[in-house]
Design an enzyme around this catalytic site. Sequence first.
Site, PDB file in Angstrom:
ATOM      1  N   ARG A 121       0.792  -1.235   0.000  1.00 34.04           N
ATOM      2  CA  ARG A 121       0.000   0.000   0.000  1.00 34.04           C
ATOM      3  C   ARG A 121       0.818   1.276   0.000  1.00 34.04           C
ATOM      4  O   ARG A 121       0.264   2.357  -0.168  1.00 34.04           O
ATOM      5  CB  ARG A 121      -0.932  -0.008   1.210  1.00 34.04           C
ATOM      6  N   GLN A 127      -1.502   3.339  -5.353  1.00 36.18           N
ATOM      7  CA  GLN A 127      -2.538   4.130  -4.668  1.00 36.18           C
ATOM      8  C   GLN A 127      -3.927   3.929  -5.287  1.00 36.18           C
ATOM      9  O   GLN A 127      -4.918   3.803  -4.576  1.00 36.18           O
ATOM     10  CB  GLN A 127      -2.172   5.619  -4.656  1.00 36.18           C
ATOM     11  N   ASP A 130      -5.668   0.507  -4.271  1.00 36.61           N
ATOM     12  CA  ASP A 130      -5.764   0.173  -2.846  1.00 36.61           C
ATOM     13  C   ASP A 130      -7.229   0.034  -2.400  1.00 36.61           C
ATOM     14  O   ASP A 130      -7.847   0.978  -1.896  1.00 36.61           O
ATOM     15  CB  ASP A 130      -5.025   1.250  -2.037  1.00 36.61           C
ATOM     16  N   SER A 133      -8.071   0.635   1.371  1.00 36.77           N
ATOM     17  CA  SER A 133      -8.276   2.040   1.754  1.00 36.77           C
ATOM     18  C   SER A 133      -9.611   2.561   1.252  1.00 36.77           C
ATOM     19  O   SER A 133     -10.330   3.248   1.977  1.00 36.77           O
ATOM     20  CB  SER A 133      -7.154   2.926   1.209  1.00 36.77           C
ATOM     21  N   TYR A 228       1.656  -0.610   9.713  1.00 36.76           N
ATOM     22  CA  TYR A 228       0.610  -1.270  10.499  1.00 36.76           C
ATOM     23  C   TYR A 228       1.023  -1.362  11.958  1.00 36.76           C
ATOM     24  O   TYR A 228       2.174  -1.122  12.310  1.00 36.76           O
ATOM     25  CB  TYR A 228       0.364  -2.687   9.958  1.00 36.76           C
TER      26      TYR A 228
END
Length: 392
Positions: A121, A127, A130, A133, A228
Site C-alpha cells: 500500500r 494508490q 488500494d 483504503s 501497520y
Amino acid sequence: MKVAVIKEAAPGERRVALVPEAVAKLRAAGVEVLIESGAGDGAWFTDGAYAEAGASIVSGAEAAAEADAILMVGRPEERAISRLRPGQAVLGMLAPLADPALAARLAAAGVTAISLDLIPRTLSRTQTMDALSSQANIAGYKAAVLAAATLGRFFPLLITAAGTARPAKMLVLGTGVAGLQAIGTARRLGAVVTAYDVRPGTKAEVESLGATFLELTAVGPAAGDGGYARALTEEERQSQQDELTAHIARHDVVITTAQVPGRRPPVLVTADALKSMAAGSVVIDMGASDLGGNVEGSRPDETVITENGITVVGAGSLPSTMPAAASTMYARNISALLLYMVPDGTLAIDLSDEVHAGVVVSHDGRVIHPALTAPAEPDSAGGTARVDGAAD
Ligand code: NAD
C-alpha cells in the site's frame, strides 16, 4: 483478454466488482467484459447500463466458461470454485491470510489467485489499486453516520428555545484509514471526538481533524511493519484494556476500527467497559467478524443491546451498506490492478515486480505467496494469524 464479473454470493453482499463507467474504460484498453446478468442489481447498476457501456450480459456458467479472468469483490464460493478451470485467474479481496485453505484449493485447481487485500500500500503506483483504503474510507464514514442515527441524542451542540443540548462525546479506537474518516465525519456532524491508536504517528493526523489524541500511560508505541500496528503482548493487552475502560465510560459513542494484519482483531472494549458506560450509549464495532471483534460480545452484522442499555453494533461489513459508492471505488481499484498486470492484452505474471509479488497468491498449481508459504507466527492473543474461524 476477456474478463467476467460474477454475482457476489456472500450473505448481505451488495457490491459488484465493476460498474458501467469502469466497463467503458476497460473496453477502451482492449479488454472485453462479460457481466453475469443481475450482478449489479444490489448496487443499482442494471444489465442495460452495463450493455450500454459495452459489456456482454451472460449467465454465470457462460461467464466462467468464457473468461480469462473472473473479477469479484470478495471470494468465490463453492459453486464458483467448481466452475473455475486451470489457467484462469480470479481477482478479488480473497483474504487468503484468514483462510489459507482457499488459497490451497485455488492452487490445486490450477487457478491464478490474485488478492487485492495484499497490495503493497505504500508504493505510489498502487494508490489507485488500494481497495482496503477505498473500502475503509466508506466504512469509516458510514460508522459515524450510523452512530449518529443510533444515538438517542444530538451529535452537535444545539442551543434552542427549549434549552441547550451538549454535543455527543465520541471515542474512536484505531486511527487508520477508517478511523480517520470516522473522526472527520463525526466532527462535521458536531461531535466532540477523542481518538486513540497504538501507533503514535497518527497523533498529528487525529489533531489535524480537530480531535484530541488520547495517550495511554500503560502501553508504549506499537507500530509494526509497513505502517501497520504490531500485535500486543498479553501483558500490554491487559494494561491497555484496563486503562481504556476508564476512558470508554466517559463517552456516549465508541467506534472501534483496530486491526492487525492477518490476526484476530484485538479486544479493546471489554464486557466490564460496556458495563461502565451510561445507558443509551452506542458502540460501533468495525472489527466485528467471524474471528471476533474489538468489542466483547459483539456479533457480526447484528445489533445487541446489553442489560445496562448499551447498543453494540457489529459493523464489520459497512461498505456493503453503501453499495453504489463502494462498487464505484472498488471498480477503479480492480481495473487499475488489472490494467497494470495486463500490459499487452494478456495477464503476464512477473514476480520480480513488487506489485505482482504482493498480490499473486497461487500460480501454476502452487501457493506462492510468501505470507502463506512461511510458517505461521504465534498470535499473542492466543491463536495464530492463519486460521479459518477457529482461531485457537
Ligand atoms: P488497519 O485497518 O490495519 O488498522 C486500523 C488501525 O488500528 C491502525 O491504525 C492500527 O494501528 C490500529 N490498531 C491495531 N491494534 C491496535 C490496538 N491494540 N489498539 C489501538 N489501535 C490499534 O489500518 P489501515 O487503516 O489499513 O492503515 C494501516 C496503515 O497503513 C496506516 O499507517 C495507514 O496510514 C497506512 N496506509 C498507507 C497508505 C499509503 O502509504 N498510501 C495507504 C493506506 C494505508
